[in-house]
Motif scaffolding. Structure first.
Motif, PDB file in Angstrom:
ATOM      1  N   LYS A   1      -5.930 -31.651 -12.383  1.00  0.00           N
ATOM      2  CA  LYS A   1      -5.634 -32.236 -11.451  1.00  0.00           C
ATOM      3  C   LYS A   1      -6.618 -32.979 -10.814  1.00  0.00           C
ATOM      4  O   LYS A   1      -8.036 -32.800 -10.910  1.00  0.00           O
ATOM      5  CB  LYS A   1      -5.640 -31.127 -10.348  1.00  0.00           C
ATOM      6  N   THR A   2      -6.347 -34.339 -10.474  1.00  0.00           N
ATOM      7  CA  THR A   2      -7.443 -35.225 -10.056  1.00  0.00           C
ATOM      8  C   THR A   2      -7.961 -34.814  -8.460  1.00  0.00           C
ATOM      9  O   THR A   2      -7.323 -33.993  -7.958  1.00  0.00           O
ATOM     10  CB  THR A   2      -6.837 -36.443 -10.099  1.00  0.00           C
ATOM     11  N   GLY A   3      -9.291 -35.429  -8.518  1.00  0.00           N
ATOM     12  CA  GLY A   3      -9.775 -35.178  -7.072  1.00  0.00           C
ATOM     13  C   GLY A   3      -8.894 -35.985  -5.911  1.00  0.00           C
ATOM     14  O   GLY A   3      -8.328 -36.965  -6.030  1.00  0.00           O
TER      15      GLY A   3
ATOM     16  N   PRO B   1     -13.116 -33.481   0.894  1.00  0.00           N
ATOM     17  CA  PRO B   1     -12.892 -33.892  -0.578  1.00  0.00           C
ATOM     18  C   PRO B   1     -12.405 -32.519  -1.261  1.00  0.00           C
ATOM     19  O   PRO B   1     -13.134 -31.415  -1.150  1.00  0.00           O
ATOM     20  CB  PRO B   1     -14.040 -34.696  -1.097  1.00  0.00           C
ATOM     21  N   ILE B   2     -11.582 -32.627  -2.014  1.00  0.00           N
ATOM     22  CA  ILE B   2     -11.148 -31.563  -3.024  1.00  0.00           C
ATOM     23  C   ILE B   2     -11.492 -32.076  -4.466  1.00  0.00           C
ATOM     24  O   ILE B   2     -10.992 -33.150  -4.981  1.00  0.00           O
ATOM     25  CB  ILE B   2      -9.473 -31.243  -2.839  1.00  0.00           C
ATOM     26  N   ASP B   3     -12.578 -31.430  -5.030  1.00  0.00           N
ATOM     27  CA  ASP B   3     -12.966 -31.863  -6.502  1.00  0.00           C
ATOM     28  C   ASP B   3     -11.389 -31.773  -7.762  1.00  0.00           C
ATOM     29  O   ASP B   3     -10.731 -30.828  -7.340  1.00  0.00           O
ATOM     30  CB  ASP B   3     -14.074 -30.825  -6.994  1.00  0.00           C
ATOM     31  N   PRO B   4     -11.905 -32.602  -8.453  1.00  0.00           N
ATOM     32  CA  PRO B   4     -11.048 -32.251  -9.683  1.00  0.00           C
ATOM     33  C   PRO B   4     -11.101 -30.970 -10.292  1.00  0.00           C
ATOM     34  O   PRO B   4     -12.027 -30.343 -10.506  1.00  0.00           O
ATOM     35  CB  PRO B   4     -11.177 -33.479 -10.581  1.00  0.00           C
TER      36      PRO B   4
END
Length: 102
Positions: A60-62, A75-78
């Motif tokens: 899953k991408t950031g 922000p949600i990290d990859p």
């Protein structure tokens, strides 16, 4: 088994009862199967169990998410996630079992 969670011990007991191995051998066999599945997935490969389903890793991408309480952007990290996709055979079995209950 409605309302009950199937555990590793339940699986080992089923192997003991249906196959006839000792309880320890059954528990060891169940452990070996789970260890093989875990090792295969950890190495980045997919696992496909015929008539049951497949386990795959997806990247899953950031992205930018929001804190639902404050509305603040976060922000949600990859990351890599494990996904299970049931087979059509399993879906049909579940639908059949659920329709009998209704």
């Amino acid at each position: 088994m409605a309302g009950k969670t199937l555990t590793r011990a339940d699986l080992a007991e089923a192997v003991h009862r249906d196959v006839g191995l000792t309880r320890q051998e059954s528990a060891d066999m169940v452990q070996a199967v789970f260890q093989t599945l875990s090792d295969t997935l950890a190495s980045g490969d997919s696992v496909k169990l015929s008539s049951f389903g497949s386990f795959q890793l997806r990247d899953k991408t950031g992205r930018v998410g929001r804190n639902p309480k404050t509305g603040e952007e976060v922000p949600i990290d990859p990351r890599r996630v494990l996904v299970f996709k049931p087979s059509q055979v399993l879906k049909d079995q579940i639908d059949k079992a659920l329709s009998k209950k209704s």
